[in-house]
Design an enzyme around this catalytic site. Sequence first.
Site, PDB file in Angstrom:
ATOM      1  N   GLU A  31      79.612  20.403  37.610  1.00 14.80           N
ATOM      2  CA  GLU A  31      78.654  19.655  36.796  1.00 14.80           C
ATOM      3  C   GLU A  31      78.976  19.789  35.303  1.00 14.80           C
ATOM      4  O   GLU A  31      78.749  20.836  34.700  1.00 14.80           O
ATOM      5  CB  GLU A  31      77.227  20.131  37.068  1.00 14.80           C
ATOM      6  CG  GLU A  31      76.773  19.951  38.508  1.00 14.80           C
ATOM      7  CD  GLU A  31      76.695  18.491  38.925  1.00 14.80           C
ATOM      8  OE1 GLU A  31      76.469  17.625  38.059  1.00 14.80           O
ATOM      9  OE2 GLU A  31      76.851  18.224  40.125  1.00 14.80           O
ATOM     10  N   GLU A  72      68.577  21.473  34.882  1.00 12.96           N
ATOM     11  CA  GLU A  72      69.899  20.923  35.222  1.00 12.96           C
ATOM     12  C   GLU A  72      70.320  21.360  36.620  1.00 12.96           C
ATOM     13  O   GLU A  72      70.921  20.582  37.377  1.00 12.96           O
ATOM     14  CB  GLU A  72      70.931  21.370  34.188  1.00 12.96           C
ATOM     15  CG  GLU A  72      72.225  20.596  34.266  1.00 12.96           C
ATOM     16  CD  GLU A  72      72.067  19.127  33.922  1.00 12.96           C
ATOM     17  OE1 GLU A  72      72.386  18.280  34.803  1.00 12.96           O
ATOM     18  OE2 GLU A  72      71.636  18.809  32.809  1.00 12.96           O
ATOM     19  N   GLU A  79      71.015  15.706  43.260  1.00 15.60           N
ATOM     20  CA  GLU A  79      72.168  14.801  43.356  1.00 15.60           C
ATOM     21  C   GLU A  79      73.072  15.172  44.526  1.00 15.60           C
ATOM     22  O   GLU A  79      73.552  14.293  45.243  1.00 15.60           O
ATOM     23  CB  GLU A  79      72.953  14.802  42.048  1.00 15.60           C
ATOM     24  CG  GLU A  79      72.225  14.092  40.929  1.00 15.60           C
ATOM     25  CD  GLU A  79      73.038  14.032  39.644  1.00 15.60           C
ATOM     26  OE1 GLU A  79      74.148  14.606  39.593  1.00 15.60           O
ATOM     27  OE2 GLU A  79      72.548  13.400  38.697  1.00 15.60           O
TER      28      GLU A  79
END
Length: 122
Positions: A31, A72, A79
Amino acid sequence: MMNKPGATGLKRLANATQYSIKGLKAAFKHEEAFRQEVFLLPIILVLAIWLSKTGLEFALLFGSYWLVLMAELVNSGIEAVVDRIGLEKHPLSGQAKDIGSAIVMLAMVLTVVTWISVTVFR
């Protein structure tokens, strides 16, 4: 009542810690946004120490940024699950990803408001 087999006590705590570290490593590896936020962490820490006049101010400044990292991680988890289910476009998949992104945005807004409140409105 849920009966989940597995470790208990200190063994469960050790396993949970290993899973958490594995998750942090995966987020850092995969990420880009998480990596960028982690690279900012030392700067944020120094600024929070320098700008805060009390322990509470430090906790607010540093803690608000820590919340961005946590958000995050939540976003990355959402996701990953959506992508695992399928890569085809679906309105609910897009909605889930957008909501995950909104979590991060709200955490960032909170950080900005906190930093302004602590440093400007003393």
